[in-house]
Motif scaffolding. Structure first.
Motif, PDB file in Angstrom:
ATOM      1  N   HIS A 156      54.622  47.064  10.963  1.00 18.03           N
ATOM      2  CA  HIS A 156      56.094  46.636  11.600  1.00 18.03           C
ATOM      3  C   HIS A 156      55.759  46.305  13.165  1.00 18.03           C
ATOM      4  O   HIS A 156      56.272  45.379  13.594  1.00 18.03           O
ATOM      5  CB  HIS A 156      56.891  47.842  11.583  1.00 18.03           C
ATOM      6  CG  HIS A 156      58.122  47.722  12.174  1.00 18.03           C
ATOM      7  ND1 HIS A 156      59.422  47.586  11.469  1.00 18.03           N
ATOM      8  CD2 HIS A 156      58.547  47.733  13.331  1.00 18.03           C
ATOM      9  CE1 HIS A 156      60.638  47.254  12.393  1.00 18.03           C
ATOM     10  NE2 HIS A 156      60.001  47.562  13.565  1.00 18.03           N
ATOM     11  N   GLU A 157      54.990  47.249  13.984  1.00 17.48           N
ATOM     12  CA  GLU A 157      54.810  46.704  15.183  1.00 17.48           C
ATOM     13  C   GLU A 157      54.062  45.778  15.393  1.00 17.48           C
ATOM     14  O   GLU A 157      54.296  44.704  16.510  1.00 17.48           O
ATOM     15  CB  GLU A 157      54.293  47.959  15.844  1.00 17.48           C
ATOM     16  CG  GLU A 157      55.059  49.433  15.800  1.00 17.48           C
ATOM     17  CD  GLU A 157      56.369  49.112  16.301  1.00 17.48           C
ATOM     18  OE1 GLU A 157      56.540  48.471  17.483  1.00 17.48           O
ATOM     19  OE2 GLU A 157      57.267  49.937  15.947  1.00 17.48           O
ATOM     20  N   ALA A 159      54.027  42.873  13.591  1.00 15.96           N
ATOM     21  CA  ALA A 159      54.987  41.853  13.258  1.00 15.96           C
ATOM     22  C   ALA A 159      55.700  41.487  14.489  1.00 15.96           C
ATOM     23  O   ALA A 159      56.232  40.373  14.879  1.00 15.96           O
ATOM     24  CB  ALA A 159      55.790  42.071  12.222  1.00 15.96           C
ATOM     25  N   HIS A 160      55.971  42.638  15.462  1.00 22.91           N
ATOM     26  CA  HIS A 160      56.732  42.363  16.649  1.00 22.91           C
ATOM     27  C   HIS A 160      55.989  41.291  17.702  1.00 22.91           C
ATOM     28  O   HIS A 160      56.212  40.332  18.389  1.00 22.91           O
ATOM     29  CB  HIS A 160      56.911  43.493  17.394  1.00 22.91           C
ATOM     30  CG  HIS A 160      58.194  44.189  16.683  1.00 22.91           C
ATOM     31  ND1 HIS A 160      59.346  43.812  16.458  1.00 22.91           N
ATOM     32  CD2 HIS A 160      58.316  45.570  16.655  1.00 22.91           C
ATOM     33  CE1 HIS A 160      60.258  44.549  16.053  1.00 22.91           C
ATOM     34  NE2 HIS A 160      59.488  45.587  16.176  1.00 22.91           N
ATOM     35  N   ARG A 163      55.539  37.580  15.451  1.00 20.84           N
ATOM     36  CA  ARG A 163      56.575  36.726  15.635  1.00 20.84           C
ATOM     37  C   ARG A 163      57.396  36.543  17.232  1.00 20.84           C
ATOM     38  O   ARG A 163      58.226  36.297  17.562  1.00 20.84           O
ATOM     39  CB  ARG A 163      57.773  37.804  15.022  1.00 20.84           C
ATOM     40  CG  ARG A 163      57.310  37.799  13.419  1.00 20.84           C
ATOM     41  CD  ARG A 163      56.970  36.462  12.863  1.00 20.84           C
ATOM     42  NE  ARG A 163      56.784  36.583  11.341  1.00 20.84           N
ATOM     43  CZ  ARG A 163      57.650  36.427  10.269  1.00 20.84           C
ATOM     44  NH1 ARG A 163      58.923  36.438  10.622  1.00 20.84           N
ATOM     45  NH2 ARG A 163      57.050  36.738   9.095  1.00 20.84           N
ATOM     46  N   HIS A 165      58.090  38.932  19.232  1.00 21.79           N
ATOM     47  CA  HIS A 165      59.586  39.753  19.637  1.00 21.79           C
ATOM     48  C   HIS A 165      59.182  40.403  21.042  1.00 21.79           C
ATOM     49  O   HIS A 165      60.317  40.431  21.613  1.00 21.79           O
ATOM     50  CB  HIS A 165      59.647  40.725  18.511  1.00 21.79           C
ATOM     51  CG  HIS A 165      60.288  40.238  17.403  1.00 21.79           C
ATOM     52  ND1 HIS A 165      60.013  40.837  16.003  1.00 21.79           N
ATOM     53  CD2 HIS A 165      60.483  38.710  16.739  1.00 21.79           C
ATOM     54  CE1 HIS A 165      60.239  39.978  15.070  1.00 21.79           C
ATOM     55  NE2 HIS A 165      60.577  38.647  15.386  1.00 21.79           N
ATOM     56  N   THR A 213      65.363  41.305  15.138  1.00 24.99           N
ATOM     57  CA  THR A 213      63.720  41.490  15.287  1.00 24.99           C
ATOM     58  C   THR A 213      63.523  42.513  14.435  1.00 24.99           C
ATOM     59  O   THR A 213      62.556  42.748  13.660  1.00 24.99           O
ATOM     60  CB  THR A 213      63.322  41.531  16.435  1.00 24.99           C
ATOM     61  OG1 THR A 213      63.723  42.722  17.174  1.00 24.99           O
ATOM     62  CG2 THR A 213      64.005  40.362  17.558  1.00 24.99           C
ATOM     63  N   GLU A 214      63.994  44.070  14.411  1.00 24.13           N
ATOM     64  CA  GLU A 214      63.510  44.827  13.651  1.00 24.13           C
ATOM     65  C   GLU A 214      63.776  44.588  12.023  1.00 24.13           C
ATOM     66  O   GLU A 214      62.850  45.051  11.302  1.00 24.13           O
ATOM     67  CB  GLU A 214      64.535  46.109  14.149  1.00 24.13           C
ATOM     68  CG  GLU A 214      64.359  46.512  15.494  1.00 24.13           C
ATOM     69  CD  GLU A 214      63.081  47.159  15.599  1.00 24.13           C
ATOM     70  OE1 GLU A 214      62.328  47.893  14.680  1.00 24.13           O
ATOM     71  OE2 GLU A 214      62.605  46.944  16.890  1.00 24.13           O
ATOM     72  N   ALA A 217      60.797  42.544  11.331  1.00 30.78           N
ATOM     73  CA  ALA A 217      59.562  43.261  11.296  1.00 30.78           C
ATOM     74  C   ALA A 217      59.640  44.192  10.230  1.00 30.78           C
ATOM     75  O   ALA A 217      58.455  44.421   9.377  1.00 30.78           O
ATOM     76  CB  ALA A 217      59.633  44.161  12.589  1.00 30.78           C
TER      77      ALA A 217
END
Length: 283
Positions: A156-157, A159-160, A163, A165, A213-214, A217
């Motif tokens: 998940h992190e 992905a930030h 992407r 974010h 964004t969450e 992710a």
């Protein structure tokens, strides 16, 4: 009396958890909690020095540009300051092995483990410079979650970062600061009315963007593991009191994390392939 003290302590812990959840651009600067390290106090002289530097720049566009540049520098050095302030350490071989699948992605990310969760919540992404992007993870997660769930959190992190974010969130803050300085420089009589009228809409829009964004992710984490694993991870974190399950009232509009119910509903939507975590159509 003891029961009353326990309830007060529990409420304080809950409030602390709420403020520790943010991973927004302000999460580093507002994450200052009681901590013995000198870095706890360093943000004050740094902020003062930054303000003096901006004011010392010639007025007009040079000062506006200086504000934007200073914001970029802060975004670039944020993971180093956070790593020092939080006492972050390199992961052990077992910790790295537990989340190896999440780190083997399209973007290079450095993993760091933090023992004091008040600095990073459960996990947070920091850094905007390629090759210097970090994911900070609370050490407690390796005790509370199994390997698949730990992988989902780190994915998940990551992905930030993948992407962009983290860059987006810093850009929102820096753009707002630049706009305020531009108002002060060119139309100072409009500064207070504009800030008074625009502050709430800005907070609402930026919080909505961060919430989106969450969810993105979450989808990325579901592709690395599966939607079921991400859903189970969220449920476990709520059960353990590590994230808030639901926000109410104005908090729903200002929070930077969607409610867990919304996140679970998205993960269980028909467009997800429940076996492999891949979507049936492109995002």
């Amino acid at each position: 009396m003891r029961g009353w003290r326990d309830s007060v302590a529990a409420e304080r812990e809950r409030i602390g958890q709420f403020f520790a959840l943010a991973a927004a651009p302000f999460s580093v600067s507002t994450g200052l909690r009681s901590h013995p390290r000198l870095a706890r106090f360093a943000v004050v002289p740094i902020a003062i020095a930054g303000g003096i530097l901006v004011v010392s720049i010639p007025s007009g566009w040079p000062r506006v540009v200086a504000t934007l540049v200073l914001g970029g520098v802060v975004a670039a050095v944020a993971p180093y300051w956070l790593g020092y302030a939080a006492g972050a350490r390199r992961p052990t071989d077992d910790e790295r092995a537990a989340v190896a699948a999440a780190l083997d992605g399209s973007v290079a990310v450095r993993l760091r483990v933090v023992d004091d969760t008040t600095w990073v919540g459960n996990a947070t992404a920091a850094g905007v410079v390629p090759g210097h992007r970090y994911v900070f993870v609370a050490a407690d997660l390796f005790d509370v979650l199994d390997e698949e769930s730990c992988t989902a959190v780190v994915a998940h992190e990551v992905a930030h970062h993948a992407r962009r974010h983290v860059l987006l969130r810093h850009a929102l803050a820096v753009a707002a600061a630049g706009y305020v300085v531009a108002l002060a420089e060119f139309v100072p009589f409009q500064l207070l009315p504009t800030v008074a009228v625009g502050a709430v809409p800005y907070l609402l829009v930026s919080a909505w963007i961060v919430r989106r964004t969450e969810l993105v992710a979450d989808r990325a984490a579901a592709r690395t593991t599966s939607p079921a694993v991400v859903a189970d991870t969220l449920t476990t974190l709520v059960d353990e009191g590590l994230i808030l399950g639901q926000t109410t009232g104005l908090g729903q509009l200002l929070t930077e994390h969607p409610s867990v119910d919304v996140r679970l509903a998205r993960l269980r939507a028909p467009e997800f392939d429940q076996s492999g975590g891949r979507r049936n159509h492109r995002e």
